[in-house]
Design a protein around this motif. Structure first.
Motif, PDB file in Angstrom:
ATOM      1  N   GLN B 148      11.641  -0.003 -12.507  1.00  0.00           N
ATOM      2  CA  GLN B 148      11.151  -1.372 -12.373  1.00  0.00           C
ATOM      3  C   GLN B 148      11.439  -1.907 -10.969  1.00  0.00           C
ATOM      4  N   TYR B 149      12.657  -1.609 -10.487  1.00  0.00           N
ATOM      5  CA  TYR B 149      13.001  -2.073  -9.146  1.00  0.00           C
ATOM      6  C   TYR B 149      12.103  -1.457  -8.095  1.00  0.00           C
ATOM      7  N   LEU B 150      11.839  -0.156  -8.253  1.00  0.00           N
ATOM      8  CA  LEU B 150      10.992   0.508  -7.284  1.00  0.00           C
ATOM      9  C   LEU B 150       9.635  -0.177  -7.210  1.00  0.00           C
ATOM     10  N   MET B 151       9.040  -0.455  -8.391  1.00  0.00           N
ATOM     11  CA  MET B 151       7.720  -1.075  -8.396  1.00  0.00           C
ATOM     12  C   MET B 151       7.771  -2.478  -7.790  1.00  0.00           C
ATOM     13  N   LEU B 152       8.874  -3.177  -8.041  1.00  0.00           N
ATOM     14  CA  LEU B 152       9.035  -4.517  -7.469  1.00  0.00           C
ATOM     15  C   LEU B 152       9.113  -4.449  -5.936  1.00  0.00           C
ATOM     16  N   TYR B 153       9.881  -3.499  -5.431  1.00  0.00           N
ATOM     17  CA  TYR B 153       9.988  -3.322  -3.982  1.00  0.00           C
ATOM     18  C   TYR B 153       8.611  -3.010  -3.390  1.00  0.00           C
ATOM     19  N   LEU B 154       7.892  -2.111  -4.081  1.00  0.00           N
ATOM     20  CA  LEU B 154       6.591  -1.721  -3.556  1.00  0.00           C
ATOM     21  C   LEU B 154       5.652  -2.922  -3.518  1.00  0.00           C
ATOM     22  N   PHE B 155       5.730  -3.760  -4.557  1.00  0.00           N
ATOM     23  CA  PHE B 155       4.878  -4.951  -4.578  1.00  0.00           C
ATOM     24  C   PHE B 155       5.233  -5.877  -3.411  1.00  0.00           C
ATOM     25  N   ALA B 156       6.533  -6.105  -3.199  1.00  0.00           N
ATOM     26  CA  ALA B 156       6.955  -6.988  -2.108  1.00  0.00           C
ATOM     27  C   ALA B 156       6.448  -6.461  -0.765  1.00  0.00           C
ATOM     28  N   LEU B 157       6.578  -5.140  -0.556  1.00  0.00           N
ATOM     29  CA  LEU B 157       6.131  -4.541   0.701  1.00  0.00           C
ATOM     30  C   LEU B 157       4.633  -4.643   0.875  1.00  0.00           C
ATOM     31  N   SER B 158       3.923  -4.262  -0.191  1.00  0.00           N
ATOM     32  CA  SER B 158       2.477  -4.219  -0.110  1.00  0.00           C
ATOM     33  C   SER B 158       1.912  -5.625   0.095  1.00  0.00           C
ATOM     34  N   ALA B 159       2.513  -6.619  -0.594  1.00  0.00           N
ATOM     35  CA  ALA B 159       2.042  -7.995  -0.428  1.00  0.00           C
ATOM     36  C   ALA B 159       2.274  -8.468   1.001  1.00  0.00           C
ATOM     37  N   THR B 160       3.435  -8.138   1.555  1.00  0.00           N
ATOM     38  CA  THR B 160       3.730  -8.583   2.923  1.00  0.00           C
ATOM     39  C   THR B 160       2.770  -7.936   3.913  1.00  0.00           C
ATOM     40  N   ALA B 161       2.538  -6.637   3.740  1.00  0.00           N
ATOM     41  CA  ALA B 161       1.647  -5.948   4.669  1.00  0.00           C
ATOM     42  C   ALA B 161       0.225  -6.472   4.559  1.00  0.00           C
ATOM     43  N   SER B 162      -0.227  -6.756   3.332  1.00  0.00           N
ATOM     44  CA  SER B 162      -1.621  -7.152   3.179  1.00  0.00           C
ATOM     45  C   SER B 162      -1.843  -8.610   3.570  1.00  0.00           C
ATOM     46  N   MET B 163      -0.765  -9.375   3.764  1.00  0.00           N
ATOM     47  CA  MET B 163      -0.910 -10.764   4.208  1.00  0.00           C
ATOM     48  C   MET B 163      -0.845 -10.872   5.725  1.00  0.00           C
ATOM     49  N   SER B 164      -1.066  -9.760   6.417  1.00  0.00           N
ATOM     50  CA  SER B 164      -0.874  -9.767   7.861  1.00  0.00           C
ATOM     51  C   SER B 164      -1.965 -10.508   8.611  1.00  0.00           C
ATOM     52  N   GLY B 165      -2.981 -10.965   7.902  1.00  0.00           N
ATOM     53  CA  GLY B 165      -4.027 -11.710   8.576  1.00  0.00           C
ATOM     54  C   GLY B 165      -5.303 -10.898   8.693  1.00  0.00           C
ATOM     55  N   GLU B 166      -6.375 -11.596   9.017  1.00  0.00           N
ATOM     56  CA  GLU B 166      -7.687 -10.985   8.993  1.00  0.00           C
ATOM     57  C   GLU B 166      -7.773  -9.791   9.945  1.00  0.00           C
ATOM     58  N   GLY B 167      -8.274  -8.673   9.430  1.00  0.00           N
ATOM     59  CA  GLY B 167      -8.471  -7.504  10.275  1.00  0.00           C
ATOM     60  C   GLY B 167      -7.183  -6.800  10.664  1.00  0.00           C
ATOM     61  N   LYS B 168      -6.059  -7.255  10.104  1.00  0.00           N
ATOM     62  CA  LYS B 168      -4.791  -6.644  10.496  1.00  0.00           C
ATOM     63  C   LYS B 168      -4.115  -5.958   9.317  1.00  0.00           C
ATOM     64  N   VAL B 169      -4.806  -5.880   8.175  1.00  0.00           N
ATOM     65  CA  VAL B 169      -4.158  -5.368   6.976  1.00  0.00           C
ATOM     66  C   VAL B 169      -3.707  -3.918   7.174  1.00  0.00           C
ATOM     67  N   LEU B 170      -4.614  -3.101   7.732  1.00  0.00           N
ATOM     68  CA  LEU B 170      -4.252  -1.697   7.953  1.00  0.00           C
ATOM     69  C   LEU B 170      -3.084  -1.581   8.908  1.00  0.00           C
ATOM     70  N   LYS B 171      -3.130  -2.397   9.964  1.00  0.00           N
ATOM     71  CA  LYS B 171      -2.024  -2.379  10.922  1.00  0.00           C
ATOM     72  C   LYS B 171      -0.732  -2.812  10.245  1.00  0.00           C
ATOM     73  N   GLY B 172      -0.860  -3.767   9.315  1.00  0.00           N
ATOM     74  CA  GLY B 172       0.317  -4.200   8.568  1.00  0.00           C
ATOM     75  C   GLY B 172       0.930  -3.043   7.804  1.00  0.00           C
ATOM     76  N   PHE B 173       0.068  -2.212   7.187  1.00  0.00           N
ATOM     77  CA  PHE B 173       0.598  -1.083   6.418  1.00  0.00           C
ATOM     78  C   PHE B 173       1.197  -0.018   7.339  1.00  0.00           C
ATOM     79  N   VAL B 174       0.575   0.227   8.483  1.00  0.00           N
ATOM     80  CA  VAL B 174       1.166   1.184   9.422  1.00  0.00           C
ATOM     81  C   VAL B 174       2.551   0.695   9.849  1.00  0.00           C
TER      82      VAL B 174
END
Lengths: 161, 503
Positions: B148-174
Motif C-alpha cells: 500500500q505504501y509503495l502505491m501511495l509513494y508512486l501516486f505522490a511521485l506521478s502526480a507531482t511529475a504530471s503537474m509540471s505544467g503544459e508540455g513539461k509532463v514528460l520532462k517532469g517524469f525524466v
C-alpha cells in the motif's frame, strides 16, 4: 537537425540513464537472498528514464522539422554565464580553503570576494563590514551556541605547533 | 468530537510552552522574511535554516519549520504588492491585483492589510479542517503494509511529475527518475552491496538529499538570479499610513476568502499540486464568479484576498499527507520530512499514535503561529518591508554562505561542498532547459523508501507481483497513479483535436 539547448539536455539525460543502466548490471551480486535484488530497481529506473528521454528527443526533432524556430546551442559563455562561472570558481576556492584556514577566515574571504565581484568593487566598506559580521557572528551563534562543529583551521595547528 | 477536543488539549499544552512560543515566533518571522525576498522560497528557506533546528528537538524543529512554511505565504505577498515581483511562487497571483491596488489606486496600506487578513483567515480555517482530517487519516494509514505504501509513494511521485505544467509532463517524469537514480547511490541497505559509489568513501552513505536540495534550491536559485543583477532594483515605498482596510473592502472580500480557503486546502492536501496552483485557481474562480470582471487586474481587492487565503490554506493542507502518512506531496514538505528523519523522527501514522503530543502540539502551534504572523504582518509591516531594500550584491553572497553552512552542519564533510555546487549547477541546467526540479527532489527523498517497500512487499508475497493489486487501497491508488499520468496526455490530445480544424 539543429543542436538546441533542449536537445543537449535531452541527450544528456539519455546518456546518463544508459550509463546508469550499464553500471547497474555491474553491481556485485548480493551475498544472500536473491542475488539480483540490488540490481532490479536501478534497472527499472534506467529503462524508464532511457525510454522517456528518447521520446523527448524524438519530440524535439519533430518540433524542429515542423519549421519552428530553433536556436543552436552556443559554446561561448554569455555575460551572465561568466558571472556564474566566477561565482562557482570562488565557491570551489572556498571549499579548498575551508579546512585549512578555518570557518571564520575562509568565510570572510569568500563573502568579501563574492560581494566585491558582484558589485564590481564600487564600495569596499559595507561588504567588508558585513562579511566580517557574518563570519564572526555565525561562528559564535552556530559554532558556540547551537553546537554546530565548525573547523577552526588546520593552519593554526601548524603555527601554534 | 470528544476525542478531537482531547487531542487539541494535549497539543495546546505543548504549544503554549514558552520555548515553543519562541520557536513559532522565530519560524514565522524568518518565514515572512524568506517569503518576501525574491529568489528564495520556503523550500530553500527550510533547507538553509536546517542547522538552526538541530538543537531544538523534534517538536521545536517541526514547529519552527511549519512556521517558516506558512510564514513564507504571508511574506510572499509583500513583494508582490510593493515591487510586482512575487517573493515566492505562491505569491504570483497576488501581483495581479495587489500591485495595481498599491500603485494605480494608491492604496498600498489596504493591500498589505487585506493580504495579511486573508492569509490569517485562510490559515486559521485550514488548521481547523486539519484537526478533523488528520486523526482519521492517520488511523486509516496504520493499516497500510509495504504494498500500500509503495502505491501511495508512486501516486505522490506521478502526480507531482504530471503537474509540471503544459508540455513539461514528460520532462517532469525524466526529472523524477533522475531523483530516483540519485537515491540509489551508496550502500544498499537491504543487502549491503555497494552501488555507484565509484570506490569513493564519501559516497558510501549515499548522497544526502538535504544537501542535494540545498544545492538545487539555494545555489540554483542564486545562480539563476545572478543574471538579473545590476539591472537596478525598484525603489520601494517605506512610509505608510495606517495599515488597515475599510468596511467596503471587507464587504467585497469576505466571500472570496471563505470560498478560496476550502479550495486551497483541498489542493494543498492532494500530492503534486501546491500553494502556487491553489492561489492561481482561487484567483480564476473569483474572477469567473465576479459581477465586475473588468476590475480584475486593475486593483480589485477581492482578487488579492482570494489567492492569499488559498495559498495559506494550501500550505496547511500540504502538511497533512506529510505528517499523517509520511508521504510528502511538495518540495517544501519533502524537505521537512527529510529533516525530521534526520532528527530521528518518523512522520506517519505512528507519529499520532506513539507521540500524540508532538503531532498535536505542532497542529495547535499553528493557531498561535497564525496570530503571531497577523501581528507581524499588519502593525509591523512598514518596518518589515525595509528588508526588501537589501541590495542583491549583499543578499546573494549571504545566501551562498548560509547554504554552505547548512551543508557543513549536516555532514561535517567539506567534500559535500563539491556535491552542493554540483547540484546547484544541475539545478541551473535543468531550469534553463525546462526540466522541473520538484519531481526530482521528491524522487531523491522517497526513492530509498520506494525500493525498500518494493522489495519488502515482494519478499512477503514470495516474489509475486499480484501483491501490488491485492486489495481496494492498492487498486484505487494504482488507478489514481495511472490517471495522473494519463490525464495530461488526454488533455493534450483533446487540445490538439480542437486546434486541428483551425489550420
Amino acid at each position: 537537425m539543429i543542436l538546441t539547448f533542449e536537445l543537449v539536455a535531452d541527450l544528456f539525460f539519455l546518456v546518463l540513464a544508459l550509463a546508469y543502466g550499464a553500471g547497474a548490471l555491474s553491481i556485485p551480486e548480493a551475498m544472500f537472498g536473491d542475488p539480483w535484488a540490488p540490481r532490479i530497481y536501478p534497472l527499472i529506473i534506467s529503462g524508464a528514464m532511457s525510454i522517456l528521454s528518447l521520446v523527448l528527443i524524438i519530440a524535439e526533432l519533430k518540433h524542429q522539422r515542423s519549421g519552428k524556430k530553433a536556436e543552436p546551442v552556443r559554446l561561448r559563455l554569455g555575460p551572465d554565464g561568466k558571472v556564474i562561472a566566477i561565482i562557482v570558481v570562488l565557491s570551489l576556492c572556498y571549499t579548498l580553503l575551508f579546512d585549512l584556514l578555518g570557518f571564520v577566515i575562509s568565510t570572510f574571504l569568500f563573502l568579501e570576494a563574492t560581494m566585491l565581484y558582484i558589485s564590481k568593487a564600487k564600495k569596499m566598506l559595507w561588504p567588508t563590514v558585513i562579511a566580517l559580521l557574518f563570519a564572526v557572528g555565525v561562528y559564535f551563534v552556530f559554532g558556540r551556541m547551537l553546537g554546530v562543529t565548525l573547523p577552526p583551521g588546520r593552519i593554526f595547528d601548524v603555527i601554534g605547533g | 468530537m470528544l476525542e478531537i477536543l482531547q487531542n487539541l488539549g494535549i497539543g495546546l499544552a505543548v504549544a503554549v510552552q514558552p520555548i515553543n512560543l519562541l520557536w513559532v515566533t522565530i519560524g514565522g518571522v524568518l518565514g515572512t522574511i524568506i517569503g518576501m525576498l525574491p529568489g528564495i522560497g520556503p523550500a530553500s528557506g527550510v533547507a538553509i535554516l536546517l542547522p538552526l533546528t538541530f538543537k531544538m528537538g523534534p517538536v521545536g524543529a517541526l514547529i519552527t519549520m511549519a512556521g517558516v512554511y506558512y510564514g513564507a505565504m504571508y511574506g510572499g505577498s509583500r513583494s508582490s504588492i510593493l515591487i510586482n515581483t512575487p517573493g515566492d511562487g505562491a505569491a504570483i497571483a497576488s501581483c495581479w491585483d495587489g500591485y495595481p491596488l498599491a500603485t494605480k489606486k494608491k492604496r498600498p496600506e489596504a493591500a498589505l492589510a487585506m493580504s495579511a487578513i486573508a492569509s490569517f483567515i485562510g490559515g486559521l480555517l485550514a488548521t481547523i479542517f486539519m484537526i478533523f482530517l488528520a486523526g482519521p487519516l492517520a488511523k486509516l494509514a496504520i493499516k497500510f503494509g509495504p504494498a500500500q505504501y509503495l502505491m501511495l509513494y508512486l501516486f505522490a511521485l506521478s502526480a507531482t511529475a504530471s503537474m509540471s505544467g503544459e508540455g513539461k509532463v514528460l520532462k517532469g517524469f525524466v526529472a523524477m527518475f533522475l531523483g530516483l537514480l540519485i537515491s540509489t547511490i551508496g550502500i544498499d541497505s537491504l543487502s549491503g552491496v555497494h552501488r555507484f559509489t565509484f570506490g569513493l568513501m564519501e559516497l558510501q552513505g549515499g548522497i544526502d538529499f538535504l544537501i542535494a536540495i540545498i544545492g538545487i534550491y539555494a545555489l540554483g536559485e542564486v545562480f539563476e538570479s545572478l543574471k538579473s543583477i545590476g539591472k537596478g532594483q525598484t525603489k520601494i515605498q517605506k512610509k505608510f499610513g495606517r495599515i488597515w482596510i475599510t468596511k467596503e473592502d471587507w464587504k467585497r472580500s469576505w466571500k472570496a476568502i471563505l470560498r478560496s480557503t476550502p479550495l486551497g486546502f483541498v489542493i494543498g492536501v492532494l500530492p503534486g499540486t501546491g500553494a502556487t496552483m491553489a492561489s492561481i485557481m482561487a484567483y480564476n474562480q473569483e474572477k469567473n464568479l465576479s459581477k465586475h470582471k473588468e476590475e480584475f487586474g486593475e486593483g480589485a481587492i477581492e482578487g488579492l484576498a482570494a489567492p492569499e487565503a488559498a495559498n495559506n490554506a494550501a500550505s496547511v493542507g500540504a502538511l497533512i499527507p506529510m505528517m499523517t502518512l509520511g508521504v510528502p506531496g511538495s518540495g517544501t514538505t519533502a524537505i521537512m520530512l527529510g529533516a525530521l528523519m534526520m532528527l530521528g523522527l518518523q512522520p506517519g501514522p505512528l507519529l499520532f499514535q506513539k507521540t500524540p503530543e508532538i503531532a498535536w502540539g505542532v497542529i495547535a502551534s499553528m493557531f498561535i503561529g497564525n496570530l503571531v504572523l497577523a501581528f507581524i504582518n499588519i502593525p509591523m509591516a512598514g518596518m518589515l518591508v525595509r528588508i526588501l531594500s537589501i541590495p542583491e550584491r549583499i543578499l546573494y553572497p549571504i545566501i551562498l554562505g548560509l547554504a554552505f553552512l547548512g551543508t557543513y552542519s549536516i555532514s561535517n564533510l567539506t567534500f559535500d561542498f563539491f556535491i552542493v555546487i554540483g547540484f546547484g549547477l544541475l539545478g541551473l541546467f535543468m531550469k534553463r532547459s525546462g526540466f522541473p526540479t520538484s519531481p526530482m527532489v521528491l524522487g531523491a527523498i522517497i526513492g530509498g523508501s520506494i525500493e525498500e517497500k518494493f522489495r519488502q512487499a515482494l519478499t512477503i508475497s514470495n516474489g509475486s507481483y499480484s501483491v501490488f493489486f491485492s486489495d481496494v487501497i492498492t487498486i484505487v491508488l494504482a488507478v489514481l497513479t495511472a490517471g495522473s499520468f494519463l490525464l495530461p496526455v488526454y488533455q493534450r490530445m483533446k487540445a490538439r483535436k480542437q486546434a486541428a480544424p483551425a489550420k
